[in-house]
Design an enzyme around this catalytic site. Structure first.
Site, PDB file in Angstrom:
ATOM      1  N   HIS A 187      -9.749   1.934   0.896  1.00  0.00           N
ATOM      2  CA  HIS A 187      -9.658   0.763   1.771  1.00  0.00           C
ATOM      3  C   HIS A 187     -10.770   0.775   2.831  1.00  0.00           C
ATOM      4  O   HIS A 187     -10.519   0.513   4.009  1.00  0.00           O
ATOM      5  CB  HIS A 187      -8.290   0.697   2.444  1.00  0.00           C
ATOM      6  CG  HIS A 187      -7.823  -0.703   2.738  1.00  0.00           C
ATOM      7  ND1 HIS A 187      -8.571  -1.596   3.471  1.00  0.00           N
ATOM      8  CD2 HIS A 187      -6.695  -1.352   2.374  1.00  0.00           C
ATOM      9  CE1 HIS A 187      -7.908  -2.739   3.567  1.00  0.00           C
ATOM     10  NE2 HIS A 187      -6.775  -2.624   2.896  1.00  0.00           N
ATOM     11  N   HIS A 225       0.816  -1.225   0.000  1.00  0.00           N
ATOM     12  CA  HIS A 225       0.000   0.000   0.000  1.00  0.00           C
ATOM     13  C   HIS A 225       0.847   1.272   0.000  1.00  0.00           C
ATOM     14  O   HIS A 225       0.537   2.243   0.698  1.00  0.00           O
ATOM     15  CB  HIS A 225      -0.948  -0.003   1.193  1.00  0.00           C
ATOM     16  CG  HIS A 225      -2.036  -1.028   1.116  1.00  0.00           C
ATOM     17  ND1 HIS A 225      -2.511  -1.513  -0.080  1.00  0.00           N
ATOM     18  CD2 HIS A 225      -2.746  -1.656   2.097  1.00  0.00           C
ATOM     19  CE1 HIS A 225      -3.474  -2.399   0.160  1.00  0.00           C
ATOM     20  NE2 HIS A 225      -3.628  -2.517   1.464  1.00  0.00           N
ATOM     21  N   GLU A 230     -11.630  -3.900  -2.761  1.00  0.00           N
ATOM     22  CA  GLU A 230     -10.693  -2.857  -3.177  1.00  0.00           C
ATOM     23  C   GLU A 230     -10.517  -2.919  -4.697  1.00  0.00           C
ATOM     24  O   GLU A 230      -9.884  -3.837  -5.213  1.00  0.00           O
ATOM     25  CB  GLU A 230      -9.349  -3.050  -2.480  1.00  0.00           C
ATOM     26  CG  GLU A 230      -9.433  -3.014  -0.957  1.00  0.00           C
ATOM     27  CD  GLU A 230      -8.227  -3.674  -0.308  1.00  0.00           C
ATOM     28  OE1 GLU A 230      -7.113  -3.132  -0.451  1.00  0.00           O
ATOM     29  OE2 GLU A 230      -8.400  -4.746   0.325  1.00  0.00           O
TER      30      GLU A 230
END
Length: 356
Positions: A182, A111, A320
């Site tokens: 998220h 991420h 996601e």
């Protein structure tokens, strides 16, 4: 019965470094209220009416900015970047040069690295009752990524109970980009039991199996005759405990689905989830080629949410929308390359309704 409300605005007004954080509220004329924070350009709350008309907060999160700063799970509702999901060994090569993002997930960069977009305070330039725009400039070399990247995330709440998220980015050097949101969803209401009884459908004939470090092997496998087949709607938990190497490695679902081409134009839902308890239905529409199903496998009871309930394993699911994990190292995957003069554009919508 839980009584859901938006966190207090004053509990998000803090100075962090040279920036101030805020809580931004969007609302439509059908009872949907969305709370957003410029800390991570994140979704704090989404209150939608359930089948009885009761406001229900369907997103996990916290009541104060301090709780976000101290949270064990740092990605709640956040805009994730520069590169959502995993890059193997934190390394990738562009135009003959190797770049390194310090690993923060075993050997992987996850991420966007330890100090990714979820930790940044974004500028908030335009706010209306139905729209909020967030802006961030990521410096050349930030977290190891090349290029000065200018990013905009636009949230728009429609009177069709749809939260539309539009991403836009430009760079001054060749770079890689993969942006997502998220949000951790529980359509029973945040903090109200686990999500294993939620019904889920994903319009994908294939998924990406992963290795022991949760990096795609490069194979694209059919979901047929596997626990990963959500082409027909079924409970999330129906096959989650089956003996399966892929489920065992991830402790549940944490895999990228290769979305069917007809659901990557924001015209048809790529995924649908329904709570039998509240009747709340979530449709996810996107322009992205992939969708990561994550079943909150690492929620560990350390974080106490908005209703005072500790978030346990499988207390939420994430859908996601994204390009594929480790794409910079896997040339057969859809490209995540962004060049100077190009504009990155992506759109994802969360559309809410009620099944009675």
């Amino acid at each position: 019965m839980m009584h859901y409300r938006l966190p207090k605005t004053r509990d998000f007004e803090r100075q962090l470094g040279d920036k101030h954080t805020h809580l931004v509220t969007l609302e439509n004329n059908r009872g949907v209220v969305v709370g957003l924070s410029d800390f991570g350009a994140r979704i704090v709350s989404i209150l939608v009416p359930d089948k009885l008309g009761n406001p229900t907060d369907v997103v996990l999160g916290f009541n104060t900015i301090e709780e976000y700063l101290a949270a064990d799970e740092i990605y709640h509702g956040a805009t994730v970047g520069r590169f959502a999901n995993r890059i193997a060994n934190g390394r990738f090569t562009l135009e003959g040069e190797t770049f390194y993002v310090k690993p923060n997930n075993g050997p992987n960069a996850l991420h966007g690295g330890a100090n990714g977009f979820q930790n940044r305070i974004w500028d908030r330039r335009v706010v209306y009752k139905e729209k909020a725009d967030f802006y961030y400039v990521s410096a050349d070399g930030e977290e190891g990524f090349p290029g000065k990247l200018s990013v905009m995330v636009k949230y728009r709440l429609t009177d069709d109970n749809e939260l539309v998220i539009t991403y836009r980015a430009e760079t001054d050097k060749a770079t890689v980009i993969n942006l997502t949101n998220h949000a951790f969803f529980n359509l029973n209401g945040e903090g109200n039991e686990n999500v294993l009884d939620h019904l889920l459908q994903i319009k994908a004939d294939a998924y990406l199996p992963v290795d022991s470090h949760q990096i795609p092997t490069g194979a694209v496998e059919s979901v047929e005759n596997t626990p990963f087949d959500f082409r027909e709607i079924k409970p999330i938990g129906q096959e989650i405990n089956l003996t399966n190497d892929q489920l065992a490695m991830a402790k549940g679902y944490d895999h990228n689905y290769v979305l069917n081409a007809d659901v990557t134009t924001v015209q048809l839902p790529a995924a649908t989830a329904i709570s039998p308890l509240t009747g709340i239905r979530l449709d996810v529409l996107t322009t992205e080629p992939g969708l990561q199903l994550y079943t909150g496998n690492f929620l560990n009871g350390n974080d106490k949410g908005k209703q005072g309930v500790y978030y346990e394993k499988h207390g939420a699911f994430c859908l996601e929308t994204q390009h594929f994990p480790d794409s910079p190292n896997q040339p057969d995957f859809p490209s995540t390359l962004l060049l100077p003069g190009q504009v990155f554009h992506s759109e994802t919508s969360y559309r809410f309704s009620v099944v009675k």
